[in-house]
Design an enzyme around this catalytic site. Structure first.
Site, PDB file in Angstrom:
ATOM      1  N   ASN A 146      -7.957   3.965   8.755  1.00 17.08           N
ATOM      2  CA  ASN A 146      -7.395   2.776   9.415  1.00 17.08           C
ATOM      3  C   ASN A 146      -7.463   2.840  10.935  1.00 17.08           C
ATOM      4  O   ASN A 146      -7.382   1.821  11.595  1.00 17.08           O
ATOM      5  CB  ASN A 146      -5.947   2.569   8.963  1.00 17.08           C
ATOM      6  CG  ASN A 146      -5.130   3.834   9.005  1.00 17.08           C
ATOM      7  OD1 ASN A 146      -5.466   4.833   8.375  1.00 17.08           O
ATOM      8  ND2 ASN A 146      -4.049   3.809   9.754  1.00 17.08           N
ATOM      9  N   GLY A 195       0.814  -1.212   0.000  1.00 20.59           N
ATOM     10  CA  GLY A 195       0.000   0.000   0.000  1.00 20.59           C
ATOM     11  C   GLY A 195       0.846   1.260   0.000  1.00 20.59           C
ATOM     12  O   GLY A 195       0.520   2.254  -0.663  1.00 20.59           O
ATOM     13  N   CYS A 244       2.171   2.370  12.862  1.00 21.48           N
ATOM     14  CA  CYS A 244       3.288   3.227  12.470  1.00 21.48           C
ATOM     15  C   CYS A 244       3.539   4.287  13.540  1.00 21.48           C
ATOM     16  O   CYS A 244       4.652   4.734  13.755  1.00 21.48           O
ATOM     17  CB  CYS A 244       2.984   3.929  11.157  1.00 21.48           C
ATOM     18  SG  CYS A 244       2.003   2.933  10.040  1.00 21.48           S
ATOM     19  N   GLN A 281      -7.829  -0.173   3.469  1.00 18.91           N
ATOM     20  CA  GLN A 281      -8.686  -0.771   4.511  1.00 18.91           C
ATOM     21  C   GLN A 281     -10.023  -1.285   3.964  1.00 18.91           C
ATOM     22  O   GLN A 281     -10.708  -2.036   4.647  1.00 18.91           O
ATOM     23  CB  GLN A 281      -8.961   0.250   5.621  1.00 18.91           C
ATOM     24  CG  GLN A 281      -7.755   0.567   6.484  1.00 18.91           C
ATOM     25  CD  GLN A 281      -7.339  -0.591   7.383  1.00 18.91           C
ATOM     26  OE1 GLN A 281      -8.141  -1.423   7.786  1.00 18.91           O
ATOM     27  NE2 GLN A 281      -6.059  -0.645   7.709  1.00 18.91           N
ATOM     28  N   SER A 334      -3.610  -3.302  -0.635  1.00 12.91           N
ATOM     29  CA  SER A 334      -2.498  -4.086  -0.103  1.00 12.91           C
ATOM     30  C   SER A 334      -3.001  -5.447   0.363  1.00 12.91           C
ATOM     31  O   SER A 334      -4.009  -5.534   1.063  1.00 12.91           O
ATOM     32  CB  SER A 334      -1.877  -3.329   1.078  1.00 12.91           C
ATOM     33  OG  SER A 334      -0.843  -4.084   1.643  1.00 12.91           O
ATOM     34  N   ALA A 335      -2.287  -6.519  -0.030  1.00 16.89           N
ATOM     35  CA  ALA A 335      -2.770  -7.884   0.217  1.00 16.89           C
ATOM     36  C   ALA A 335      -2.853  -8.250   1.698  1.00 16.89           C
ATOM     37  O   ALA A 335      -3.755  -8.979   2.108  1.00 16.89           O
ATOM     38  CB  ALA A 335      -1.871  -8.881  -0.518  1.00 16.89           C
ATOM     39  N   HIS A 336      -1.898  -7.749   2.504  1.00 17.77           N
ATOM     40  CA  HIS A 336      -1.853  -8.257   3.887  1.00 17.77           C
ATOM     41  C   HIS A 336      -2.974  -7.730   4.773  1.00 17.77           C
ATOM     42  O   HIS A 336      -3.122  -8.156   5.914  1.00 17.77           O
ATOM     43  CB  HIS A 336      -0.471  -8.034   4.517  1.00 17.77           C
ATOM     44  CG  HIS A 336      -0.168  -6.632   4.959  1.00 17.77           C
ATOM     45  ND1 HIS A 336      -0.282  -6.252   6.273  1.00 17.77           N
ATOM     46  CD2 HIS A 336       0.253  -5.542   4.282  1.00 17.77           C
ATOM     47  CE1 HIS A 336       0.073  -4.973   6.378  1.00 17.77           C
ATOM     48  NE2 HIS A 336       0.409  -4.518   5.184  1.00 17.77           N
ATOM     49  N   THR A 391      11.593  -7.834 -11.525  1.00 18.07           N
ATOM     50  CA  THR A 391      10.980  -9.158 -11.668  1.00 18.07           C
ATOM     51  C   THR A 391       9.789  -9.271 -10.727  1.00 18.07           C
ATOM     52  O   THR A 391       9.878  -8.901  -9.561  1.00 18.07           O
ATOM     53  CB  THR A 391      12.021 -10.257 -11.357  1.00 18.07           C
ATOM     54  OG1 THR A 391      13.098 -10.088 -12.277  1.00 18.07           O
ATOM     55  CG2 THR A 391      11.435 -11.650 -11.494  1.00 18.07           C
TER      56      THR A 391
HETATM   57  C1  LIG Z   1      -1.772  -0.503   6.014  1.00 17.58           C
HETATM   58  C2  LIG Z   1      -2.119   0.744   5.277  1.00 17.58           C
HETATM   59  C3  LIG Z   1      -1.240   1.301   4.326  1.00 17.58           C
HETATM   60  C4  LIG Z   1       0.127   0.740   4.059  1.00 17.58           C
HETATM   61  O1  LIG Z   1       0.087  -0.503   3.402  1.00 17.58           O
HETATM   62  P1  LIG Z   1       1.398  -1.428   3.435  1.00 17.58           P
HETATM   63  O2  LIG Z   1       1.066  -2.532   2.478  1.00 17.58           O
HETATM   64  O3  LIG Z   1       1.549  -1.902   4.828  1.00 17.58           O
HETATM   65  O4  LIG Z   1       2.534  -0.602   2.957  1.00 17.58           O
HETATM   66  C5  LIG Z   1      -1.648   2.434   3.652  1.00 17.58           C
HETATM   67  N1  LIG Z   1      -2.847   2.984   3.886  1.00 17.58           N
HETATM   68  C6  LIG Z   1      -3.719   2.485   4.777  1.00 17.58           C
HETATM   69  C7  LIG Z   1      -5.042   3.139   4.975  1.00 17.58           C
HETATM   70  C8  LIG Z   1      -3.384   1.350   5.519  1.00 17.58           C
HETATM   71  O5  LIG Z   1      -4.232   0.864   6.402  1.00 17.58           O
END
Ligand SMILES: *Cc1c(COP(=O)(O)O)cnc(C)c1O
Length: 392
Positions: A149, A69, A323, A177, A197-199, A235
């Site tokens: 978030n 993200g 963070c 989110q 973002s996948a996680h 890659t």
């Molecule tokens: C977690 C988050 C990000 C950052 O994503 P990462 O994949 O951890 O770099 C950015 N924006 C929001 C709103 C998030 O919750």
């Protein structure tokens, strides 16, 4: 252990891990290679791209994989700003964005761009009239997050998209989110750029994407090979991309049921805390809120002390964003909603998943009640407050 920090990251789903494994072992070919081992990787990457595009109603070729993200946010803002600098140098965003947006804006300010940071109301929502008033002839980009978030507040993305269209301004949303959690259709919403973002949806860490509407002029982010249609060299992270694709498909299958489970647990937890713990305040909007987000301020205590006490009972939560934790600055999001420094310090975020249970919520309420009471008993501020109520 009771895990209530799903806004920070989620558990990688077992079926996601399983989908990834062959791309570490037998299918290790470079997708750019011309032999069939490479083609297998390339096919898997494109299948994942198709699934991810499907989540937001985009075309496959509008999805660009990134390292997460943060990279997607950096790319969106920097490339949009540089690419449109000949038209103007003014950007509009909000005071409650993730630091990936806010710190990129700071960087752009040092490079001669001007940024307007919109205020939010007590619930964390921006005001559309204020947004419209902030638009100038030299405004080139609006970036407003889909869902916050920390406090879970949903922003009026469709209305912002309509306004941006009307004014001919590019519109980016950080949907990290919301992606895979809530229905998102980029065409209906008028979104030109979107980060995910996948996680955050039970996929692996270190992989994300930027959606770029076709026709939008965007410079490359990483320069090198021709991967990602020349826009993001390097890659491909094939196992990560495959995992992201599997997580996206899983999220689509489960979206309605998962959100319903989370909403019910969320409202149960909110209801019990409000009923049973005095001097607390729910942060964020009651309805326009992510299904799994609970965020409270408890007067007279420090969120960090509360976290440590909950951790000793096996409960993982957060006080603001991951963070910002470790620093003593109170959350910029809570301050923007009008909380005083000390109220922002006494905040606790609990973000649920559909794997949580009502029994867990009951344990959390009991532990929270005890922890809050113990911390208040040690607080001189609380003692003064109780004395003052007795005198009056
Ligand atoms: C977690 C988050 C990000 C950052 O994503 P990462 O994949 O951890 O770099 C950015 N924006 C929001 C709103 C998030 O919750």
């Amino acid at each position: 252990m009771i895990y209530l920090d799903n806004a920070a990251t989620t558990r990688t789903a077992p079926e996601v891990v399983e989908a990834m494994l062959p791309y570490f072992t037998e299918n290790y070919g470079n997708p750019s290679a011309l032999y069939s081992l490479g083609a297998t990787g390339k096919k898997a990457v494109n299948e994942a791209r198709r699934r991810i595009a499907g989540v937001i109603g985009a075309k496959q070729e509008e999805i660009y994989f990134t390292s997460g993200g943060t990279e997607a946010d950096n790319w969106a803002l920097k490339a949009a700003a540089e690419g449109s600098a000949y038209k103007g140098r003014h950007i509009i965003t909000t005071r409650i964005e993730h630091h990936a947006i806010l710190n990129t804006c700071k960087y752009l300010e040092k490079r001669g761009f001007e940024v307007t940071y919109l205020d939010v109301d007590a619930y964390g929502r921006i005001d559309l009239a204020q947004l419209e008033g902030a638009v100038r002839p030299d405004t080139i980009l609006i970036s407003v997050m889909f869902a916050n978030n920390e406090i879970g507040t949903l922003e009026p993305i469709g209305e912002i998209g309509r306004l941006a269209r009307k004014k001919g301004i590019m519109f980016h949303t950080d949907a990290v989110q919301a992606f895979g959690q809530l229905p998102i259709q980029v065409d209906e919403l008028g979104v030109d750029l979107l980060s995910a973002s996948a996680h955050k949806l039970n996929g692996p860490k270190g992989i994300g994407m930027l959606y770029v509407r076709s026709g939008v002029k965007m410079g490359s982010f990483l320069h090198g090979g021709e991967q990602e249609r020349n826009r993001r060299a390097g890659t491909e992270n094939v196992p990560g991309i495959v995992g992201f694709g599997a997580a996206a498909a899983r999220a689509m299958d489960k979206m309605v049921q998962k959100a319903a489970v989370e909403r019910e647990l969320r409202d149960y937890l909110i209801g019990r805390i409000e009923a049973e713990i005095p001097y607390c305040r729910l942060n964020g909007h009651r309805e326009q809120r992510l299904p799994g987000n609970v965020n409270f301020s408890f007067s007279f205590i420090e969120g960090e002390s509360l976290l440590i006490m909950l951790d000793m009972k096996g409960i993982c939560a957060s006080s603001g964003s991951a963070c910002a934790s470790g620093s003593l600055n109170p959350s910029h999001v809570l301050l923007a909603t009008g909380l005083k420094q000390e109220e922002a310090h006494g905040s606790l975020r609990m973000t649920l998943s559909e794997e949580n249970t009502r029994e867990e919520m009951d344990i959390v309420v009991e532990e929270l009640k005890q922890a809050v009471a113990r911390l208040r008993n040690m607080s001189p501020l609380y003692e003064d407050f109780i004395k003052s109520t007795q005198e009056s």
